[in-house]
Each structure stands twice: as structure tokens, then as C-alpha cells.
Design an enzyme around this catalytic site. Structure first.
Site, mmCIF file in Angstrom:
data_model
loop_
_atom_site.group_PDB
_atom_site.id
_atom_site.type_symbol
_atom_site.label_atom_id
_atom_site.label_comp_id
_atom_site.label_asym_id
_atom_site.label_seq_id
_atom_site.Cartn_x
_atom_site.Cartn_y
_atom_site.Cartn_z
ATOM 1 N N ASP A 1 1.235 7.764 3.123
ATOM 2 C CA ASP A 1 2.125 8.926 3.200
ATOM 3 C C ASP A 1 1.886 9.898 4.368
ATOM 4 O O ASP A 1 2.797 10.234 5.089
ATOM 5 C CB ASP A 1 2.037 9.750 1.910
ATOM 6 C CG ASP A 1 2.455 8.954 0.696
ATOM 7 O OD1 ASP A 1 2.608 7.724 0.791
ATOM 8 O OD2 ASP A 1 2.632 9.562 -0.368
ATOM 9 N N GLU B 1 -9.508 7.193 -6.025
ATOM 10 C CA GLU B 1 -8.321 6.879 -5.221
ATOM 11 C C GLU B 1 -8.729 6.594 -3.770
ATOM 12 O O GLU B 1 -8.225 5.668 -3.149
ATOM 13 C CB GLU B 1 -7.354 8.072 -5.291
ATOM 14 C CG GLU B 1 -5.997 7.831 -4.675
ATOM 15 C CD GLU B 1 -5.088 9.062 -4.803
ATOM 16 O OE1 GLU B 1 -5.540 10.091 -5.367
ATOM 17 O OE2 GLU B 1 -3.937 8.992 -4.327
HETATM 18 C C1 GLC Z 1 0.112 8.389 -3.100
HETATM 19 C C2 GLC Z 1 -0.093 7.283 -2.059
HETATM 20 C C3 GLC Z 1 0.916 6.181 -2.292
HETATM 21 C C4 GLC Z 1 0.809 5.698 -3.729
HETATM 22 C C5 GLC Z 1 0.981 6.873 -4.719
HETATM 23 C C6 GLC Z 1 0.696 6.477 -6.149
HETATM 24 O O1 GLC Z 1 1.321 9.022 -2.916
HETATM 25 O O2 GLC Z 1 0.002 7.783 -0.771
HETATM 26 O O3 GLC Z 1 0.681 5.118 -1.409
HETATM 27 O O4 GLC Z 1 1.730 4.716 -3.986
HETATM 28 O O5 GLC Z 1 0.076 7.880 -4.387
HETATM 29 O O6 GLC Z 1 -0.598 5.974 -6.278
#
Ligand code: GLC
Length: 440
Positions: free
Chosen positions: A165, A407
Site C-alpha cells: 500500500d 504482520e
Molecule cells: C494492509 C496491507 C495489504 C493487506 C491488508 C490486509 O492493508 O498493505 O497488503 O492485504 O493489510 O492484511
């Protein structure tokens, strides 16, 4: 409990019926590429459940083939995101679930193939036959809606589509985007702090680990703009939108195209000839993202046609394509092992350590992510770089074992950041542990 047991417990806790959310606290909905990684991990021990995880993604498929990056869970309150999209206002969106209106990295054909390989023979054929037309519709949509000029690379209309992102090339492009009046007012009046109170993620986590308020506001403004033009690439005004031929997305798509062709061949079916032509030009076009001067791949600004010369971990994703020329493999492998860039104590940082944009703990601006490592490991194995793959598998598994299923992690200290009990970290750890057993 051993590491595999702990990882399975994370996935069990995040399970929501047929599908699994990325995190019970931070991400309570279903996400497209998360479910692909989750299914790949689940396939090792529970292939039928993995197949259901992927089937659940297609609840969200639009009538034009688009697969949305999110399917919202019923009854879960969250502050903004469902309201941003209002998918049901769009006649192409499904009627029985709320979805986002943009996509995410197209790993699903790869996940389908891996899950199928673990299913018992009878179930396997049925699963593939059920999903082949849906996958074909998705890949066809990617090429017709997102590569209308047929240059071989699909264009993304929002950084959330890239999966990485807040990656620096996107955030740099967003900074140059003309700001709507309400965003200018927000920064003049320093409303960002106030808005932070409304944010969901920073209620759970320190702000330093998440996107900055400015980046967050710009991403929201861009989502609002794309909605105004019906999320249609061809209608979006090039001078106001941010349109990028994203490196990670296009590299993964080339691999997924192959997976889709193999799934079709497995069933004795032919894909539309026009689609196969697109697949071949996609492979050739990937090479146009190579920058000879700096020896790495970059994304391209789809409006100006210029490469966005900001280095990120995505440069290694083309390694996953088995057709990558040996000279490129050698250059990428050398870069990967450079301790001043991509090989600190806990590799692989999402932005190289020596880049001005590197931030140890902030989201996609520096931390180590298990999904990116997993892709790179598989890419290295594809090209026979076994020792380096094993080494990265070792550091990745050890990190999760020592710190937990976070994460993301500091590449310098290994400290865990973002959501804990994060699903794709757990799922891909299961896969990496299996690889260790099967490959010795
Ligand atoms: C964040 C990450 C994305 C992922 C989401 C859910 O937004 O950047 O890649 O899919 O979280 O885990």
C-alpha cells in the site's frame, strides 16, 4: 506448542466460517491476496478448507470479472472503508455482499493450482473445473479493463491495489497529485490529528507503524476520485489521478498467467487465444521495466511513460517467473545479498536500508514481510538458487518462531510490528516448515 501448532492456532482464531480474516483486531474482513496466501498455507494440512477459502473469494466477483480487494464481513462495524466504496450502487457488483471496487495482486490462479495439488483426485478436478471460468474472467478483465492500450502491462488506479500500500513509489506519486479542496483545508487547519481519532488502525497500533496521516488522507482522496469516475481507468482524468504500471502486480501476474494456463491444460481445456496472446506480450513487457543503469526493476508512471526510479523489494518479484533470463537472475541475486541494502540481520526489508525513504517500523516503507520473503524464496528455488533460498527460509522461520506471527518486523532488530496473530504470516510459515521437511 511448536511453531506449526502456534501458526495453526492463529488461523483457527481468525477463521470466520468458510474464510479467514487477516487479523481479528485490525482486519476483520476478507482480503483478496491475504486469502490466497492463507489458502496456500492451509493446503498443506487442510486442503478442503483451503479450497473453500478460495471459493469464498469468488462471492465477491463482479459481473465483468473483477475480483475486489475486500469483501466486507456482515455485522462488523468499521469507521470508513465500507462507506467509501458503496459497491451495491454499481450494477456490476454482487448483490449479496458488500465489496471494495478495486482489485489486489492477482495471486489467485497460483493459489488455486497449489491447493488443487493437495486435494484428493476426485475433488481436485471438480474444484478446478468450477474455478477455471471464474479465473479466466478475472484475467480477461485485467487485460481488457486495465491494459486497453495493449502494452502488456496492467495499470493500477490506487496503491491499495498494489498490496504494498504505502510503498515509496506510490506515495511519491500521491504527493504530486493535485489535492482536492477538503484535503488542502485539512492540512492547513492541521485537522490530521483530529482525523487520526477517526482512524481504525491507529486505535490499535502506534501511529509510527502505520501510514502517515498525510499518506492516509491522500489515499482516501484518491479512492474518492476513482469512485467519481466509476473506477474506470479509461475515464479517470490523467492529470488528476495516479496511474501506475505497478512492478509487483505485473510480475506476479506473469506467474499467475502461467498457473492459469496450466490449470486449463490440466483439464484439457483451451483458454481464449486472444488471452494467451496477451500473456505472451506481458512477459515481454516486464523487461521494459528493467533499468539498465541501476540494474533493477522499477514501476512505470502510466501517464508519462517514465520509470519511477525509487527502489523497493518489488525488484525481486520477477524472480518468480521461470522465464527470467539468467543474467537478470544473477544481477538480482547479487543485489539481494548486499548487506547495505537488502540483507541486514532480518532480511528482506521492503525498502533498501540505504534509501532515503527507509523507515524501520513503518508499514511498507522498510519492514520485513513474510509474504514478500515467501515469494522471493520460491523465486530463488525456481532458478536453482537453493542455498540462498534455504538461508532466507531459515531467517524467516526463525524470526516468526522467536517473535510471533506479526504482520511485519524490523529488519534491523527483528521486533514485531503491526497486527499480531496475522494470518498470512502464520499460513506461509506453515508452508515454509513443510518445504523444510519435504526438501530436507
Ligand atoms: C494492509 C496491507 C495489504 C493487506 C491488508 C490486509 O492493508 O498493505 O497488503 O492485504 O493489510 O492484511
Amino acid at each position: 506448542m511448536d511453531l506449526a501448532g502456534r501458526a495453526r492456532a492463529v488461523l483457527a482464531a481468525n477463521r470466520r466460517g468458510a474464510w479467514t480474516c487477516p487479523s481479528s483486531t485490525l482486519y476483520p474482513h476478507q482480503w483478496l491476496w491475504d486469502s490466497c496466501f492463507i489458502a496456500i498455507g492451509l493446503a498443506r494440512d487442510e486442503p478442503t478448507r483451503a479450497a473453500d477459502e478460495l471459493r469464498a473469494l469468488f462471492r465477491g466477483q463482479w459481473s465483468d470479472g473483477m475480483l475486489p480487494h475486500m469483501i466486507f464481513a456482515e455485522g462488523v462495524k468499521d469507521v470508513g472503508s465500507r462507506r467509501v466504496w458503496q459497491s451495491k450502487r454499481n450494477p456490476r457488483a454482487p448483490r449479496d455482499v458488500d465489496t471494495s471496487c478495486i482489485t489486489q495482486p492477482p495471486l489467485v490462479a497460483i493459489a488455486v493450482q497449489r491447493v488443487a495439488a493437495n486435494l484428493p483426485a476426485g475433488e481436485r478436478r471438480e474444484f478446478l473445473a468450477e474455478l477455471l471460468p471464474k479465473l479466466t474472467a478475472y484475467h480477461s478483465w485485467l487485460y481488457t479493463a486495465r491494459d486497453p492500450e495493449r502494452d502488456g502491462l496492467v495499470t493500477l488506479i490506487h496503491p491499495w491495489e498494489s498490496g504494498l500500500d504505502t510503498s515509496p513509489p506510490w506515495m511519491g506519486a500521491l504527493e504530486r497529485m493535485p489535492m482536492p479542496w477538503w484535503l488542502r483545508a485539512a492540512s492547513t487547519l492541521r485537522l490530521a490529528r483530529l482525523l487520526r481519532r477517526l482512524r481504525y488502525d491507529t486505535r490499535h497500533l502506534p501511529a509510527v507503524e502505520r501510514s502517515s496521516d498525510d499518506d492516509g488522507l491522500r489515499m482516501l482522496a484518491l479512492a474518492v476520485l476513482t469512485k467519481k469516475y466509476d473506477f474506470d481507468l479509461q475515464r479517470l482524468p490523467p492529470n488528476r489521478a495516479v496511474l501506475i504500471e505497478d512492478l509487483a502486480f505485473n510480475a506476479l501476474l506473469v506467474v499467475a498467467n502461467h498457473a492459469l494456463e496450466e490449470v486449463a491444460a490440466d483439464l484439457g481445456e483451451d483458454l481464449p487465444a486472444e488471452l494467451c496472446t496477451r500473456f505472451r506480450s506481458a512477459e515481454a513487457a516486464l523487461e521494459s521495466l528493467w533499468d539498465e543503469a541501476s540494474g533493477q526493476y522499477f514501476p512505470r508512471d502510466a501517464v508519462t511513460g517514465a520509470l519511477i526510479e525509487v527502489p523497493t523489494i518489488a525488484t525481486f518479484f520477477p524472480l518468480w517467473w521461470r522465464g527470467l533470463p539468467a543474467a537478470r537472475v544473477a544481477q538480482l541475486v547479487a543485489r539481494l545479498q548486499d548487506p547495505s541494502q537488502y540483507w541486514p540481520e532480518h532480511p528482506v526489508p521492503s525498502v533498501p536500508l540505504d534509501a532515503t525513504q527507509f523507515e524501520e517500523a513503518r508499514y511498507w516503507k522498510g519492514p520485513t514481510w513474510v509474504n514478500a520473503n515467501w515469494i522471493i524464496i520460491d523465486g530463488l528455488l525456481t532458478h536453482g538458487e537453493t542455498a540462498l533460498a534455504e538461508s532466507l527460509r531459515g531467517t524467516t522461520v526463525d524470526l516468526v518462531d522467536a517473535v510471533g506471527s506479526y504482520e511485519y518486523f524490523s529488519p534491523l532488530t527483528g521486533q514485531g510490528h503491526g497486527a499480531d496473530d496475522f494470518s498470512w504470516t502464520a499460513a506461509l510459515t506453515i508452508d515454509l516448515l513443510h518445504q523444510r521437511t519435504t526438501r530436507g
